[in-house]
Scaffold this active site. Structure first.
Site, short mmCIF file in Angstrom:
data_model
loop_
_atom_site.label_atom_id
_atom_site.label_comp_id
_atom_site.label_asym_id
_atom_site.label_seq_id
_atom_site.Cartn_x
_atom_site.Cartn_y
_atom_site.Cartn_z
N ASP A 191 9.73 37.29 39.85
CA ASP A 191 10.60 37.94 38.86
C ASP A 191 10.77 39.42 39.18
O ASP A 191 11.87 39.98 39.07
CB ASP A 191 10.01 37.76 37.45
CG ASP A 191 9.85 36.29 37.09
OD1 ASP A 191 10.79 35.52 37.35
OD2 ASP A 191 8.78 35.91 36.59
N HIS A 218 7.03 33.48 32.52
CA HIS A 218 7.84 33.08 33.66
C HIS A 218 8.74 31.89 33.33
O HIS A 218 8.59 30.80 33.89
CB HIS A 218 6.95 32.77 34.87
CG HIS A 218 7.74 32.37 36.08
ND1 HIS A 218 8.57 33.24 36.75
CD2 HIS A 218 7.88 31.17 36.69
CE1 HIS A 218 9.17 32.60 37.74
NE2 HIS A 218 8.78 31.33 37.73
N1 LIG Z 1 5.68 30.91 39.81
C1 LIG Z 1 6.87 30.97 40.36
O1 LIG Z 1 7.51 32.04 40.36
C2 LIG Z 1 7.46 29.79 41.03
C3 LIG Z 1 6.89 28.55 40.89
N2 LIG Z 1 7.42 27.45 41.53
C4 LIG Z 1 6.74 26.18 41.32
O2 LIG Z 1 5.91 25.89 42.45
C5 LIG Z 1 5.67 24.48 42.52
C6 LIG Z 1 5.86 23.98 43.94
O3 LIG Z 1 7.18 24.14 44.36
P1 LIG Z 1 7.65 23.63 45.82
O4 LIG Z 1 6.70 24.07 46.85
O5 LIG Z 1 9.08 23.96 45.95
O6 LIG Z 1 7.48 22.05 45.63
P2 LIG Z 1 7.31 20.93 46.79
O7 LIG Z 1 7.50 19.62 46.14
O8 LIG Z 1 8.13 21.28 47.95
O9 LIG Z 1 5.79 21.10 47.20
C7 LIG Z 1 4.75 20.83 46.34
C8 LIG Z 1 3.57 20.36 47.16
O10 LIG Z 1 2.51 20.06 46.25
C9 LIG Z 1 1.85 18.94 46.75
N3 LIG Z 1 1.05 18.30 45.72
C10 LIG Z 1 1.45 17.44 44.74
N4 LIG Z 1 0.38 17.03 44.03
C11 LIG Z 1 -0.69 17.67 44.55
C12 LIG Z 1 -2.07 17.67 44.26
N5 LIG Z 1 -2.57 16.92 43.28
N6 LIG Z 1 -2.87 18.43 45.01
C13 LIG Z 1 -2.37 19.18 46.01
N7 LIG Z 1 -1.09 19.23 46.34
C14 LIG Z 1 -0.27 18.47 45.62
C15 LIG Z 1 2.96 18.04 47.27
O11 LIG Z 1 2.46 17.06 48.16
C16 LIG Z 1 3.85 19.05 47.94
O12 LIG Z 1 3.53 19.22 49.29
C17 LIG Z 1 6.65 23.85 41.52
O13 LIG Z 1 5.96 23.53 40.33
C18 LIG Z 1 7.65 24.96 41.24
O14 LIG Z 1 8.27 24.85 40.00
C19 LIG Z 1 8.50 27.55 42.34
C20 LIG Z 1 9.10 28.78 42.54
C21 LIG Z 1 8.66 29.97 41.86
O1 LIG Z 2 13.17 28.11 38.77
C1 LIG Z 2 12.26 27.35 39.15
O2 LIG Z 2 12.11 26.20 38.77
C2 LIG Z 2 11.28 27.88 40.13
C3 LIG Z 2 10.83 29.20 39.67
O3 LIG Z 2 9.95 29.33 38.83
C4 LIG Z 2 11.60 30.38 40.09
O4 LIG Z 2 12.36 30.31 41.06
O5 LIG Z 2 11.47 31.41 39.42
#
Ligand SMILES: NC(=O)C1=CN([C@@H]2O[C@H](COP(=O)(O)OP(=O)(O)OC[C@H]3O[C@@H](n4cnc5c(N)ncnc54)[C@H](O)[C@@H]3O)[C@@H](O)[C@H]2O)C=CC1
Ligand SMILES: O=C([O-])CC(=O)C(=O)O
Length: 354
Positions: A191, A218
């Site tokens: 953010d 967030h």
């Molecule tokens: N805090 C923030 O600002 C942001 C948060 N996110 C969040 O981050 C998370 C991941 O996003 P991406 O990497 O794009 O998703 P993705 O689906 O590409 O990767 C997630 C990974 O987590 C793994 N996974 C699933 N269950 C698991 C477990 N029990 N133990 C270990 N690994 C496990 C999957 O196998 C996969 O490799 C989502 O919840 C998303 O909303 C995404 C962008 C920004």
């Molecule tokens: O928007 C989403 O789902 C992933 C996230 O938290 C971000 O990009 O800020």
């Protein structure tokens, strides 16, 4: 002392195993420990969800961080491939891969910092809260592992909905008797990264010269940029404030829609996570004046968790800064943010308590 020729050949042969996975008691583990001992001093960092859209580029960036001596990559799929790939980078950190729940404890034991991007991402039309059903359970399991294997580690929680997953982790740690509010940090750096970028665009300056505090939480209206506190000081028209606030609050949705079903922000998030993890490691090292925004246990408002600027140090969050003077627009935004945050926090707490 130089290893003799036989030792060197054994070392190279061991590396030929495609996964480079570290099974308990394997020669791989001894080999990596040996290298870790010979390598530069540094911190041990685990990424949980390391094979995902965020996890992979984050693994790359953490392997490049000179403060990291050991990098553990854990996922329920494809950890061997990512580990083999990243381990070939000629940087200092020793990389070990861990695949699936049976290897979670080995992945976590001895870690100084655990970064968690595990869980499902949004598709167009979904809110972050729609991810709760799946991600709450994932975060619970991983937090239980941390409580058992590295209760003193700093935890950077990325998995959405952060407004609920941080309270979930806190409740798990409380139940286990290991909760230290200074060591659990929800990652809201993206953010701030977006706010810096969008504000710099409006001002026509380099984003690296801009610092925008973003407080609250967030998700949507809980993301509250304090445009009256931009550094260096500047002013905006009411129209600019509306447009900027809206774009910062919906930056995630902008990416989800542009990716059209292929996930949410991964590259900018990996950048933000690496930036935040580096700040935590510099704090752990004892560097002075490390200040970042983060969603933490807080008394800044009546809510038990809130994102504000925090000072990072050897113990994690050493100081939580107050909100500072808000203008009328921000005061209204704060009330909206608190209302939504209260529900999301309660939902996380209830998931563990009930
Ligand atoms: N805090 C923030 O600002 C942001 C948060 N996110 C969040 O981050 C998370 C991941 O996003 P991406 O990497 O794009 O998703 P993705 O689906 O590409 O990767 C997630 C990974 O987590 C793994 N996974 C699933 N269950 C698991 C477990 N029990 N133990 C270990 N690994 C496990 C999957 O196998 C996969 O490799 C989502 O919840 C998303 O909303 C995404 C962008 C920004
Ligand atoms: O928007 C989403 O789902 C992933 C996230 O938290 C971000 O990009 O800020």
């Amino acid at each position: 002392m130089q290893p003799d020729a036989n030792q060197r050949i054994a070392r190279i042969a061991a590396h030929l195993h495609p996964s480079n996975l570290q099974m308990e008691g394997s020669s791989g583990l001894r080999r990596a420990d040996c290298r870790a001992k010979g390598g530069a001093p540094g911190f041990k960092v685990a990424i949980l969800g390391a094979a995902g859209g965020i996890g992979q580029p984050l693994a790359l960036l953490m392997k490049m961080n000179p403060l990291v001596s050991v990098l553990h990559l854990y996922d329920v799929v494809n950890a061997p491939g990512v580990t083999a790939d990243v381990s070939h980078m000629d940087t200092g950190a020793v990389v070990r891969g861990f695949l699936g729940q049976p290897q979670l404890e080995n992945a976590l034991t001895g870690m100084d910092l655990v970064v968690i991007p595990a869980g499902v991402p949004r598709k167009p039309g979904m809110t972050r809260d729609d991810l709760f059903k799946i991600n709450a359970g994932i975060v619970k399991t991983l937090a239980e592992g941390i409580a058992k294997c590295c209760p003193n580690a700093i935890v950077n929680l990325i998995s959405n909905p952060v407004n609920s997953t941080v309270p979930i982790a806190a409740e798990v740690f409380k139940k286990a008797g290991t909760f230290d509010p200074k060591r659990l940090l929800g990652v809201t750096t993206l953010d701030v990264v977006r706010a810096n970028t969008f504000v710099a665009e409006v001002l026509g300056v380099d984003p690296r010269e801009v610092s925008v505090p973003v407080v609250g939480g967030h998700a949507g209206v809980t993301i509250l940029p304090l445009l009256s506190q931009v550094n260096p000081p500047c002013s905006f028209t009411p129209e600019e404030i509306n447009t900027l606030t809206d774009r910062i609050q919906n930056g995630g949705t902008e990416v989800v829609e542009a990716k059209a079903g292929a996930g949410s922000a991964t590259l900018s998030m990996a950048y933000a996570a690496a930036k935040f993890a580096d700040a935590c490691l510099r704090g752990l090292r004892g560097d002075a004046g490390i200040v970042e925004c983060s969603f933490v246990t807080s008394q800044v408002t009546e809510l038990p968790f809130f994102a504000t600027k925090v000072r990072l140090g050897r113990g994690g969050v050493e100081e939580i800064f107050p909100l500072g003077p808000l203008n009328e627009y921000e005061r209204i935004g704060l009330e909206k943010a608190k209302k939504e945050l209260a529900g999301s926090i309660q939902k996380g707490v209830s998931f563990i308590r009930n």
